[in-house]
Design a protein around this motif. Structure first.
Motif, PDB file in Angstrom:
ATOM      1  N   LEU A  90      -0.493   3.325   4.912  1.00 43.70           N
ATOM      2  CA  LEU A  90       0.030   4.686   4.871  1.00 43.70           C
ATOM      3  C   LEU A  90      -1.094   5.695   5.010  1.00 43.70           C
ATOM      4  O   LEU A  90      -2.150   5.553   4.398  1.00 43.70           O
ATOM      5  CB  LEU A  90       0.750   4.936   3.542  1.00 43.70           C
ATOM      6  CG  LEU A  90       2.072   4.200   3.354  1.00 43.70           C
ATOM      7  CD1 LEU A  90       2.433   4.137   1.875  1.00 43.70           C
ATOM      8  CD2 LEU A  90       3.183   4.886   4.122  1.00 43.70           C
ATOM      9  N   GLY A 108       2.763   9.860   5.911  1.00 42.27           N
ATOM     10  CA  GLY A 108       3.388   9.414   7.145  1.00 42.27           C
ATOM     11  C   GLY A 108       4.304   8.237   6.867  1.00 42.27           C
ATOM     12  O   GLY A 108       4.377   7.751   5.745  1.00 42.27           O
TER      13      GLY A 108
ATOM     14  N   GLN B  38      10.460   6.766  -2.150  1.00 45.80           N
ATOM     15  CA  GLN B  38      10.183   6.061  -0.913  1.00 45.80           C
ATOM     16  C   GLN B  38      11.409   5.274  -0.484  1.00 45.80           C
ATOM     17  O   GLN B  38      11.786   4.288  -1.120  1.00 45.80           O
ATOM     18  CB  GLN B  38       8.984   5.121  -1.048  1.00 45.80           C
ATOM     19  CG  GLN B  38       8.575   4.478   0.272  1.00 45.80           C
ATOM     20  CD  GLN B  38       7.290   3.683   0.168  1.00 45.80           C
ATOM     21  OE1 GLN B  38       6.874   3.294  -0.926  1.00 45.80           O
ATOM     22  NE2 GLN B  38       6.643   3.439   1.295  1.00 45.80           N
ATOM     23  N   GLY B  43       7.525   6.532   4.444  1.00 49.39           N
ATOM     24  CA  GLY B  43       6.466   6.752   3.485  1.00 49.39           C
ATOM     25  C   GLY B  43       6.994   7.489   2.260  1.00 49.39           C
ATOM     26  O   GLY B  43       8.112   8.018   2.273  1.00 49.39           O
ATOM     27  N   PRO B  44       6.231   7.516   1.176  1.00 50.36           N
ATOM     28  CA  PRO B  44       6.645   8.247  -0.026  1.00 50.36           C
ATOM     29  C   PRO B  44       6.837   9.734   0.274  1.00 50.36           C
ATOM     30  O   PRO B  44       6.082  10.327   1.041  1.00 50.36           O
ATOM     31  CB  PRO B  44       5.475   8.041  -0.983  1.00 50.36           C
ATOM     32  CG  PRO B  44       4.798   6.794  -0.511  1.00 50.36           C
ATOM     33  CD  PRO B  44       4.953   6.809   0.977  1.00 50.36           C
ATOM     34  N   GLN B  45       7.862  10.309  -0.346  1.00 54.67           N
ATOM     35  CA  GLN B  45       8.132  11.736  -0.184  1.00 54.67           C
ATOM     36  C   GLN B  45       8.121  12.418  -1.544  1.00 54.67           C
ATOM     37  O   GLN B  45       8.685  11.906  -2.510  1.00 54.67           O
ATOM     38  CB  GLN B  45       9.500  11.948   0.476  1.00 54.67           C
ATOM     39  CG  GLN B  45       9.538  11.548   1.947  1.00 54.67           C
ATOM     40  CD  GLN B  45      10.879  11.872   2.565  1.00 54.67           C
ATOM     41  OE1 GLN B  45      11.883  11.260   2.236  1.00 54.67           O
ATOM     42  NE2 GLN B  45      10.902  12.853   3.450  1.00 54.67           N
TER      43      GLN B  45
END
Lengths: 116, 110
Positions: A90, A108, B38, B43-45
């Motif tokens: 990531l 991302g 996630q 990807g993690p938010q």
């Protein structure tokens, strides 16, 4: 969607191959990060770049080589990887403020890497 | 040592009920905490954050509670929906970087 893009999304490579992961952020941030995400483990910080300067290298093996040509682009060059390097890689960016380090990071979608 | 952990790796909640996801942190110097979500293939938010001078912060359908006495952080999701199905991470900033926990996978039962 988050302003951080990564390519490729999936990568399969042999242990003798050389490949590169690319990350681009469109948020005007000054810091970029590489993380490794393995199953059932916390996110592992690999590298940090602040204003294009590498500020952190968390004891990452030399077979991983980062490059940050400008504050919007980040690469991770891979060579002679091992099967245990298979993971989701990531990229993230943030606006770093003074010496307090990062606050909110934008991630991302990741590159799913499989080493055979 | 540095560690940010979660009490449960998996949590199953009935759709419409409230979800509570817990996190324990170990660094007393941490003064900023974040919850990330996630979803599969992403990807993690960022969901919500809180600074150590607060003990509660509310967002849209989410509330974060901070108990500095016992170094405990929780995320409450009201009226859980199928779209809330994901892995939730807590993270702390003890001064110079963000440290992530392992994550709790939230399953929504129909």
């Amino acid at each position: 969607e988050t302003g951080v893009t990564q390519t490729p999304r999936h990568l399969v490579m042999g242990m003798t191959n050389k490949k590169s992961l690319k990350c681009e952020q469109h948020l005007g941030h000054n810091a970029m990060y590489w993380y490794k995400q393995s199953a059932k483990k916390p996110l592992e910080l690999m590298f940090v770049y602040n204003f294009k300067e590498q500020t952190e290298n968390n004891s990452v093996p030399s077979r991983f080589s980062p490059e940050c040509p400008n504050s919007s682009h980040l690469f991770l060059h891979l060579h002679t990887l091992q099967p245990e390097d298979s993971a989701l890689y990531l990229c993230a960016s943030s606006q770093d403020i003074g010496d307090r380090g990062a606050y909110e990071q934008y991630f991302g979608p990741g590159t799913r890497l499989t080493v055979t | 040592g540095e560690s940010v952990g979660l009490h449960l790796p998996t949590l199953s909640v009935q759709e419409g009920d409230n979800s509570i996801i817990n996190c324990a942190y170990s660094n007393s110097a941490s003064d900023y905490f974040i919850w990330y979500k996630q979803e599969s293939g992403k990807g993690p938010q960022f969901i919500i954050d809180i600074r150590s001078n607060m003990d509660k912060r509310q967002g849209q359908r989410v509330t974060v509670l901070l108990n500095k006495t016992v170094k405990h952080l929780s995320l409450q999701i009201a009226a859980t929906q199928p779209g809330d199905s994901a892995v939730y991470f807590c993270a702390e900033n003890p001064g110079d970087k963000i440290i992530f926990g392992k994550g709790t996978r939230l399953h929504i039962l129909p």
